[in-house]
Design a protein around this motif. Structure first.
Motif, PDB file in Angstrom:
ATOM      1  N   UNK A 264       0.856  -1.177   0.000  1.00 38.87           N
ATOM      2  CA  UNK A 264       0.000   0.000   0.000  1.00 38.87           C
ATOM      3  C   UNK A 264       0.897   1.232   0.000  1.00 38.87           C
ATOM      4  N   UNK A 265       0.806   2.021  -1.053  1.00 39.81           N
ATOM      5  CA  UNK A 265       1.613   3.233  -1.160  1.00 39.81           C
ATOM      6  C   UNK A 265       0.674   4.429  -1.191  1.00 39.81           C
ATOM      7  N   UNK A 266       0.877   5.387  -0.267  1.00 44.80           N
ATOM      8  CA  UNK A 266       0.029   6.581  -0.275  1.00 44.80           C
ATOM      9  C   UNK A 266       0.213   7.370  -1.564  1.00 44.80           C
ATOM     10  N   UNK A 267      -0.851   8.019  -2.016  1.00 48.13           N
ATOM     11  CA  UNK A 267      -0.801   8.772  -3.270  1.00 48.13           C
ATOM     12  C   UNK A 267       0.274   9.851  -3.272  1.00 48.13           C
ATOM     13  N   UNK A 268       0.536  10.461  -2.121  1.00 48.85           N
ATOM     14  CA  UNK A 268       1.534  11.538  -2.084  1.00 48.85           C
ATOM     15  C   UNK A 268       2.968  11.031  -2.235  1.00 48.85           C
ATOM     16  N   UNK A 269       3.187   9.717  -2.115  1.00 50.15           N
ATOM     17  CA  UNK A 269       4.540   9.171  -2.245  1.00 50.15           C
ATOM     18  C   UNK A 269       4.770   8.465  -3.571  1.00 50.15           C
ATOM     19  N   UNK A 270       3.746   8.352  -4.400  1.00 59.28           N
ATOM     20  CA  UNK A 270       3.871   7.638  -5.672  1.00 59.28           C
ATOM     21  C   UNK A 270       4.915   8.295  -6.565  1.00 59.28           C
ATOM     22  N   UNK A 271       4.882   9.610  -6.696  1.00 56.86           N
ATOM     23  CA  UNK A 271       5.828  10.311  -7.564  1.00 56.86           C
ATOM     24  C   UNK A 271       7.261  10.124  -7.073  1.00 56.86           C
ATOM     25  N   UNK A 272       7.452  10.187  -5.768  1.00 56.63           N
ATOM     26  CA  UNK A 272       8.792  10.004  -5.195  1.00 56.63           C
ATOM     27  C   UNK A 272       9.327   8.616  -5.525  1.00 56.63           C
ATOM     28  N   UNK A 273       8.492   7.573  -5.322  1.00 58.43           N
ATOM     29  CA  UNK A 273       8.927   6.215  -5.602  1.00 58.43           C
ATOM     30  C   UNK A 273       9.156   6.006  -7.093  1.00 58.43           C
ATOM     31  N   UNK A 274       8.366   6.666  -7.914  1.00 53.72           N
ATOM     32  CA  UNK A 274       8.534   6.537  -9.362  1.00 53.72           C
ATOM     33  C   UNK A 274       9.894   7.084  -9.783  1.00 53.72           C
ATOM     34  N   UNK A 275      10.279   8.252  -9.263  1.00 51.12           N
ATOM     35  CA  UNK A 275      11.582   8.838  -9.604  1.00 51.12           C
ATOM     36  C   UNK A 275      12.723   7.962  -9.101  1.00 51.12           C
ATOM     37  N   UNK A 276      12.565   7.407  -7.890  1.00 48.59           N
ATOM     38  CA  UNK A 276      13.604   6.536  -7.346  1.00 48.59           C
ATOM     39  C   UNK A 276      13.751   5.270  -8.188  1.00 48.59           C
ATOM     40  N   UNK A 277      12.630   4.689  -8.611  1.00 45.21           N
ATOM     41  CA  UNK A 277      12.673   3.480  -9.433  1.00 45.21           C
ATOM     42  C   UNK A 277      13.298   3.771 -10.795  1.00 45.21           C
ATOM     43  N   UNK A 278      12.987   4.910 -11.383  1.00 47.91           N
ATOM     44  CA  UNK A 278      13.595   5.290 -12.657  1.00 47.91           C
ATOM     45  C   UNK A 278      15.101   5.431 -12.503  1.00 47.91           C
TER      46      UNK A 278
END
Length: 89
Positions: free
Chosen positions: A15-29
């Motif tokens: 479960x990932x909060x919506x406010x952290x999705x962008x942060x995790x996306x950049x880290x994964x990239x």
């Protein structure tokens, strides 16, 4: 490269909060970019250094603590085993 973090989280049952999705996306990239930039290894020869061989120790029986003494520390036991609560539905 666009990474669907929500889908990855769903597949991993996270479960990932919506406010952290962008942060995790950049880290994964960043992680994927780093892996893509790793050099290729020559797999034709041995990947082990012949001058630094690993020697395994002999498997020797050594004394250990008695089972009854170890099980005294466990909250619940049955048939000489430690019982744990169910964690998966």
């Amino acid at each position: 490269m666009e990474i669907d973090i929500k889908r990855i989280a769903k597949l991993a049952k996270l479960s990932i909060p919506d406010e952290k999705v962008e942060k995790f996306q950049k880290e994964m990239e960043g992680i994927i970019q780093m892996v893509e930039n790793l050099p290729n290894l020559d797999t034709k020869g041995a990947l082990v250094d012949p001058d630094n061989t690993m020697e395994l120790r002999k498997d020797e029986v050594q004394p250990s603590y008695p089972r009854d003494e170890m099980l005294k520390n466990a909250p619940t036991t049955a048939a000489g085993c430690v019982m744990i609560p169910k964690v998966v539905e």
